[in-house]
Motif scaffolding. Sequence first.
Motif, short mmCIF file in Angstrom:
data_model
loop_
_atom_site.label_atom_id
_atom_site.label_comp_id
_atom_site.label_asym_id
_atom_site.label_seq_id
_atom_site.Cartn_x
_atom_site.Cartn_y
_atom_site.Cartn_z
N ALA A 99 0.75 -1.18 0.22
CA ALA A 99 0.03 -0.11 -0.08
C ALA A 99 0.72 1.45 -0.20
O ALA A 99 1.88 1.30 0.70
CB ALA A 99 -0.86 -0.02 1.14
N ARG A 100 0.67 2.34 -0.74
CA ARG A 100 1.44 3.44 -0.86
C ARG A 100 1.49 4.24 0.51
O ARG A 100 2.58 4.57 1.04
CB ARG A 100 0.85 4.43 -1.57
CG ARG A 100 0.96 4.13 -3.37
CD ARG A 100 0.26 5.27 -4.13
NE ARG A 100 1.27 6.41 -3.78
CZ ARG A 100 0.44 7.41 -3.96
NH1 ARG A 100 -0.73 7.73 -4.35
NH2 ARG A 100 1.20 8.89 -3.67
N GLU B 140 1.57 -1.79 5.05
CA GLU B 140 1.05 -2.94 4.80
C GLU B 140 1.71 -3.54 3.56
O GLU B 140 1.61 -2.78 2.40
CB GLU B 140 -0.50 -2.73 4.66
CG GLU B 140 -1.31 -4.10 4.42
CD GLU B 140 -2.67 -3.69 4.02
OE1 GLU B 140 -3.56 -4.55 4.60
OE2 GLU B 140 -3.21 -2.69 3.27
N ALA B 141 2.12 -4.84 3.26
CA ALA B 141 2.80 -5.23 2.47
C ALA B 141 2.18 -6.68 2.00
O ALA B 141 1.69 -7.36 2.92
CB ALA B 141 4.28 -5.08 2.29
N PHE B 142 2.33 -6.90 0.73
CA PHE B 142 1.93 -8.35 0.47
C PHE B 142 3.08 -9.03 -0.55
O PHE B 142 3.86 -8.39 -1.11
CB PHE B 142 0.64 -8.55 -0.38
CG PHE B 142 -0.25 -7.83 0.24
CD1 PHE B 142 -1.33 -8.69 0.87
CD2 PHE B 142 -0.59 -6.68 0.36
CE1 PHE B 142 -2.43 -8.15 1.55
CE2 PHE B 142 -1.53 -5.89 0.91
CZ PHE B 142 -2.68 -6.50 1.44
N TYR B 143 3.18 -10.34 -0.34
CA TYR B 143 4.22 -10.95 -1.31
C TYR B 143 3.55 -12.47 -1.53
O TYR B 143 2.92 -13.20 -0.78
CB TYR B 143 5.57 -11.07 -0.61
CG TYR B 143 5.85 -12.03 0.74
CD1 TYR B 143 5.99 -13.25 0.62
CD2 TYR B 143 5.52 -11.28 1.93
CE1 TYR B 143 6.16 -13.85 1.92
CE2 TYR B 143 5.71 -11.90 3.16
CZ TYR B 143 6.24 -13.41 3.18
OH TYR B 143 6.27 -14.07 4.17
N ARG C 128 0.31 -11.66 3.86
CA ARG C 128 0.03 -10.01 4.11
C ARG C 128 1.08 -9.93 5.40
O ARG C 128 1.10 -10.85 6.46
CB ARG C 128 -1.27 -9.82 4.52
CG ARG C 128 -1.66 -8.43 4.98
CD ARG C 128 -2.98 -8.18 5.35
NE ARG C 128 -3.07 -6.74 6.21
CZ ARG C 128 -2.78 -6.37 7.21
NH1 ARG C 128 -2.20 -7.28 8.11
NH2 ARG C 128 -2.84 -5.00 7.78
N VAL C 129 1.85 -8.68 5.37
CA VAL C 129 2.43 -8.37 6.39
C VAL C 129 2.26 -6.86 6.98
O VAL C 129 1.93 -5.90 6.19
CB VAL C 129 4.12 -8.37 6.02
CG1 VAL C 129 4.96 -7.58 7.00
CG2 VAL C 129 4.33 -9.68 5.41
#
Length: 744
Positions: A422-423, A427-430, A443-444
Motif C-alpha cells: 500500500a502506498r 501494509e505489504a503482500f508477497y 500479508r505483512v
Amino acid sequence: MPRRDETAASPDPPDTDRNVVTETLHGVEIDDPYRWLEDDTEAVEEWVERQNAYADAYLDTPTSERLRPRFESVAEVADYGSVVVREDRYFTTVQEPTDDHPRLEVRAEPGGEGVVLADPNAWPGNDPESDGPPRSMGWYSAAHDGDHVAVGVTEGGDENYDVRVLPVPDADAIGEHGVESDGHTPGPGPDPEVVLERRGRVNASSFAWEADGEGFYYVATGAADEGAQMDKALRRYRLDGRSDAGGTGEGEDEPPEPPESPETSETTLLEHDDQHVWPGVTVDPDSGLLAVGFSEMMGGTEWYVHVDGELRPVLTDTDAETSVRFHDGTAFLHTDHEAPRNRLLACSVERFREGDLEFAECREVIGERESILQSAVPTGDRLVVHTQRDAHSRLSVHDRDGTHRRDLPLPDYATVTWTTAARGEPEAFYGVTGFDRPPAVTRVDIDSEREAGTGGETIASVDVDVPDDLVVEQAFVESTDDAEVPVFVCYREDVADDGGPSGAPRPAVLYGYGGFRNSVTPSFSRFRLPFLADDGVFALVCARGGYEYGEAWHEAGMLAAKQHTFDDFIAAGEWLVGSGYTEPDRLAVAGGSNGGLSVGAVLTQRPDLFGAVQCEVPLLDMLRFHRFLLGESWTTEYGHPENDPEAFEYIREYSPYHNVESGVEYPATLFRTAASDTRVHPSHARKMAARMQAEADGGPFLLRTKSDTGHGVGRPKSMIVDEQVDAWTFLYEALDVGDGSAGA
C-alpha cells in the motif's frame, strides 16, 4: 521409448520434401533443405497436421490414460495472483477449481469477498461451442485512485492486446455486494468505457495511469502478422476526451476543455522504430510526472521525462540497467550502475524532473552486497526489500534511508515471486513458493512488532496434496572455467540413502534456461507431483547466462561465451549420473524458448548423456533467428550471424539445426511449438524435427504444434492439462517410469 508395446509396429515419420536452399555467409556455403517450412502456407499446415498425427501415434498410450485423471485432479484447485492495493481497494486474480482462466476481482479487505470485474471464462470464444478464437486476460493495471482498471485482452494467446477499461465500484459498494457483481461482470462486458483494439505488444510495463485516473499512457506496437512488432509508439488516452499532448498532470492550473469529437481523445507522443530498444512508462501518482525509459535489450536504460510536450533527458549515455519507482516525493532508482549485483539509489522527484541527473548525485539507500537485489517496494515510511542469494529468496524490512529493521522469515529454498504494498499504509503482500511448497499469498503489517518474528499472515494458498517426504537439496557443480554452478534437486525421502538415492538409478528430469538475465529459482508445479510421487527426481540448473549472480553471471553465458550455458547443463547432467541419482538412459533434459536453445544444443553436443529431450517453443536455427518476429532484438544477447563474421563463427558452432549428424544415435525428442507464437517462430521446431527425422538415428523425433495459443500466454486450464499429459506421457515412456499407481 522402450515402454511402447513391442508387438505394435512403430509408425514412420511423415515424408518431408527436401528443397535445398544454399546461401553464402561470410564465405561459407550453408545448405538449408527445409526452408520452405518457414512459411505459413497450406502445404506447411498439412505437414503440421501429419506431424501431430505422428505424435499422437506415440503419445496416445495407456500411460496417457493413467496420467490424465491425476493431472485433472491437481489442476482443479483454486489459484491466486498478486495483490495490488489502490487506496481502499485490493485487486487480485482468482482461478476457481472449475475455471479455465483466472478472473479479476476487487475487494474491500485483503481476505474479504470480492466483486468480479473481468471473467474471461464468460467471454466469447471461450465457450466450447464457439467458433471464435479463445480470449484471455494477459494483464491488468488499476488506476491510482482505484476507480478504473485496464485489462489486456488477447485472442489465441498471440500477445497482441486489446486494451479495455472498466469501472470499479467503491469500497462501500464492494462491502455491500460481496461476491455479487452488480453489473460489473463479465468484463470486458457490457459497455466498457474504452476499447482500444489490437494495440500490439502493450503490456503492464508499457502501460501507466495518469495521476488523476482519467487517462493513461501506453506503448503500442505494430502487428506480428504484418512484421511490425518493432514499430513502437507512445500514446496518451484521456477518458474525458482531452488530447492535450503537452500535459503531464504537473503544473496545470485548469485542464483543457474536452474536444467536441471523442476521436481526439488519443494522442501520439512519440514514435520509435529502433529494433533493439523498448520503451517503458511510469507515472508519479503525486505530481503526475511521466517518465519514459528506453531499455536496450541486454544493454542499458536511458530515462527521460515528458514535460511541456517534449522529452527531457534525465539519465542518458549509460549502459546501466535502471528502473524507476516514484513514492511520496522520492524517485527510487534500482540500478546496476557500478554494482553488478544491483543497488538502490534515491533522489527527489523535483531533481529527477529537472533532468541531466548523474548517479553520483543520488544518495545510496541499499548498497551492493553478496546477494542480488531483486526489488525494494516502498510502503508508508518503510521499504520491503527482496534479495536472492545462491538462487533463493530473502525478505527484509528497512527504513526509507535503508536502515535494516528486521528480516521476514522464509522457508528454506523458497522463492518470493512478487512483492506489492500500500502506498500510504504499512501494509505489504508477497507471494512465496518452492519445489515442495504450493504458492501462497502473505500479508505483512510492517509496523507490527507482534509479527516481527513471523513471515506475516497467509491469506490464500494453493490447496493441493504434496508428498510429505519430499527432500530439497542444493549442490554446486564444477563446470568449465572453474565455474561453480548451482543445481537444485527434489525427490522423495524414501529414495535417499546416506545422502543419495537408494536402489536402482531413478528417472530424472533436468530443467534450465540460461539467458537474458533470467534467474531460475525454486518453483512449484502441480503437474510435477505425480512424477515425484512415482520416485522421480527433478533437478534445476542455474546455468550461466541467467542472473543468479548478477551481470557477471549473465555475461559469462552470452555472445561468444554462450557455450558456457550448454557446458553447465552438461555438467549438471554428468553430476546427476555420477552422484547416483540416475543414469543416462533415465535422464531427460527440458527447457523452453531460450531454454529450448539450451536443450537443442546439449541434444546435439551430448546425445549420449540423455535418454529423452523435451524442447518447447525453441530457437534452433541460430543462423536465421534474427529474421523472424522479435529475433532481431535478440542479437545483443546472441550476436548477429549475418552482420558479424565473428558471431557467425561461434553461433555456427552450436546452432542445433546445423549440428545434426547422420549416423549418430540421438535420444527420443519431443519438440513443442505454437502456431500463434509471436516471439519465437514455429519454423525453428518444424525444421529441426524434419531434419532429425530424415537424418538422425535413434528417436523417435516428435513435433507437437498447438493452435490457438502462443508463447505461453493465456492458455486455458484444459489446454494446459492436455499439454502436460503429452509432456509427461513422453517422459514416462522414454524414462521407463512406473505404472503411475503411486498416486499424486
